[in-house]
Motif scaffolding. Structure first.
Motif, PDB file in Angstrom:
ATOM      1  N   UNK A  55      29.724  35.360  31.416  1.00 37.68           N
ATOM      2  CA  UNK A  55      30.019  36.272  32.530  1.00 37.68           C
ATOM      3  C   UNK A  55      30.339  35.483  33.798  1.00 37.68           C
ATOM      4  N   UNK A  56      29.564  34.434  34.056  1.00 37.26           N
ATOM      5  CA  UNK A  56      29.828  33.592  35.226  1.00 37.26           C
ATOM      6  C   UNK A  56      31.206  32.960  35.132  1.00 37.26           C
ATOM      7  N   UNK A  57      31.521  32.397  33.979  1.00 39.29           N
ATOM      8  CA  UNK A  57      32.831  31.766  33.780  1.00 39.29           C
ATOM      9  C   UNK A  57      33.939  32.786  34.042  1.00 39.29           C
ATOM     10  N   UNK A  58      33.811  33.984  33.479  1.00 38.10           N
ATOM     11  CA  UNK A  58      34.832  35.023  33.669  1.00 38.10           C
ATOM     12  C   UNK A  58      34.992  35.394  35.140  1.00 38.10           C
ATOM     13  N   UNK A  59      33.874  35.570  35.839  1.00 37.45           N
ATOM     14  CA  UNK A  59      33.939  35.956  37.251  1.00 37.45           C
ATOM     15  C   UNK A  59      34.556  34.852  38.097  1.00 37.45           C
ATOM     16  N   UNK A  60      34.185  33.613  37.820  1.00 34.52           N
ATOM     17  CA  UNK A  60      34.736  32.484  38.580  1.00 34.52           C
ATOM     18  C   UNK A  60      36.240  32.377  38.345  1.00 34.52           C
ATOM     19  N   UNK A  61      36.664  32.459  37.092  1.00 35.98           N
ATOM     20  CA  UNK A  61      38.094  32.358  36.771  1.00 35.98           C
ATOM     21  C   UNK A  61      38.874  33.491  37.443  1.00 35.98           C
ATOM     22  N   UNK A  62      38.396  34.724  37.312  1.00 38.75           N
ATOM     23  CA  UNK A  62      39.104  35.871  37.904  1.00 38.75           C
ATOM     24  C   UNK A  62      39.184  35.754  39.425  1.00 38.75           C
ATOM     25  N   UNK A  63      38.073  35.425  40.075  1.00 33.26           N
ATOM     26  CA  UNK A  63      38.071  35.327  41.539  1.00 33.26           C
ATOM     27  C   UNK A  63      38.888  34.135  42.030  1.00 33.26           C
ATOM     28  N   UNK A  64      38.881  33.050  41.278  1.00 28.78           N
ATOM     29  CA  UNK A  64      39.675  31.881  41.652  1.00 28.78           C
ATOM     30  C   UNK A  64      41.155  32.243  41.697  1.00 28.78           C
ATOM     31  N   UNK A  65      41.652  32.901  40.664  1.00 34.09           N
ATOM     32  CA  UNK A  65      43.074  33.251  40.628  1.00 34.09           C
ATOM     33  C   UNK A  65      43.411  34.437  41.520  1.00 34.09           C
ATOM     34  N   UNK A  66      42.423  35.200  41.920  1.00 32.32           N
ATOM     35  CA  UNK A  66      42.639  36.284  42.872  1.00 32.32           C
ATOM     36  C   UNK A  66      42.846  35.717  44.280  1.00 32.32           C
ATOM     37  N   UNK A  67      42.382  34.503  44.512  1.00 25.21           N
ATOM     38  CA  UNK A  67      42.510  33.846  45.816  1.00 25.21           C
ATOM     39  C   UNK A  67      43.942  33.390  46.056  1.00 25.21           C
TER      40      UNK A  67
END
Length: 184
Positions: free
Chosen positions: A20-32
C-alpha cells in the motif's frame, strides 16, 4: 529478510502494508509536477504513507531492513523517470487471487518519442514473472493505446529488475483497470 523469502506464510503479514505504501508513493510521485519529483519528495511520501509497524515483522531488524530496501529501490526507480510523461494505472485483479488482503501493484506507463514501457513495483511477486507479460498486454489493450515495447518488474525488496517483451494478444488475460493519475 532472507527467512521471509523462504517461508512466505504468516511471516509476510507486513507485505500488504508495504505494498500500500509503495502504491501511494508511486501514485503521488507521478501526480506531482515534474520539477517537484525529487529524492526529497520520495522520502517525504514514504514518511507520510508508511503504515507498516514493527509488530508486523518477526523483529525490529526485519522492519528496518524492509523500510530501508523499499526506500532505496523506490528512490532508484522513481528518480530515473522523474521527467517523463507517465500514466499510473491500478489493476487490482492481478493480485487478488493470490492474496486477498494485499493490494495489487500499480502499473506506470512511461512514454517517450522512441518507446513505451510499462513498469510495476512489487513487494512480493505472486506468480512467474513471465505470466505478467500477458497480463500486461491485457491491461494495456484495455486503455486502447499502442502496445508497449516491454514490461519492467521492479522488486522493491531486492532491487531486481526484470525486463520482458510484451506477449501477443492471443496470450493475454482480461483485466479491468482504472487510471489513477496522469502525470505531466
Amino acid at each position: 529478510m532472507r527467512k521471509h523469502q523462504r517461508d512466505r506464510g504468516t511471516k509476510w503479514k507486513w507485505a500488504p502494508a508495504v505494498q500500500r505504501t509503495v502504491n501511494q508513493v508511486v501514485a503521488e510521485f507521478y501526480r506531482s509536477d515534474p520539477h517537484q519529483r525529487t529524492g526529497l519528495r520520495v522520502l517525504e511520501l514514504i514518511g507520510k504513507n508508511w503504515t507498516a509497524t514493527p509488530s508486523l515483522f518477526e523483529g525490529t531488524y526485519d522492519y528496518y531492513e524492509a523500510l530501508l530496501k523499499t526506500t532505496d529501490h523506490l528512490l532508484q526507480g522513481l528518480l530515473q523517470d522523474r521527467d517523463s510523461h507517465s500514466i499510473v494505472i491500478e489493476a487490482p485483479q492481478i493480485y487478488a487471487k493470490k492474496r486477498k488482503n494485499c493490494p495489487g501493484p500499480l502499473l506506470v506507463c512511461k512514454k517517450t518519442s522512441q518507446s513505451c514501457v510499462l513498469r510495476t513495483y512489487w513487494v512480493e511477486i505472486p506468480c512467474e514473472v513471465e505470466n505478467l507479460q500477458s497480463i500486461a498486454w491485457g491491461l494495456y489493450s484495455a486503455i486502447q493505446e499502442p502496445l508497449p515495447d516491454r514490461l519492467e518488474v521492479v522488486h522493491v525488496l531486492s532491487g531486481r529488475r526484470t525486463r520482458l517483451p510484451i506477449k501477443s494478444p492471443s496470450h493475454s488475460q482480461s483485466v479491468t483497470l482504472k487510471t489513477i493519475t496522469e502525470g505531466a
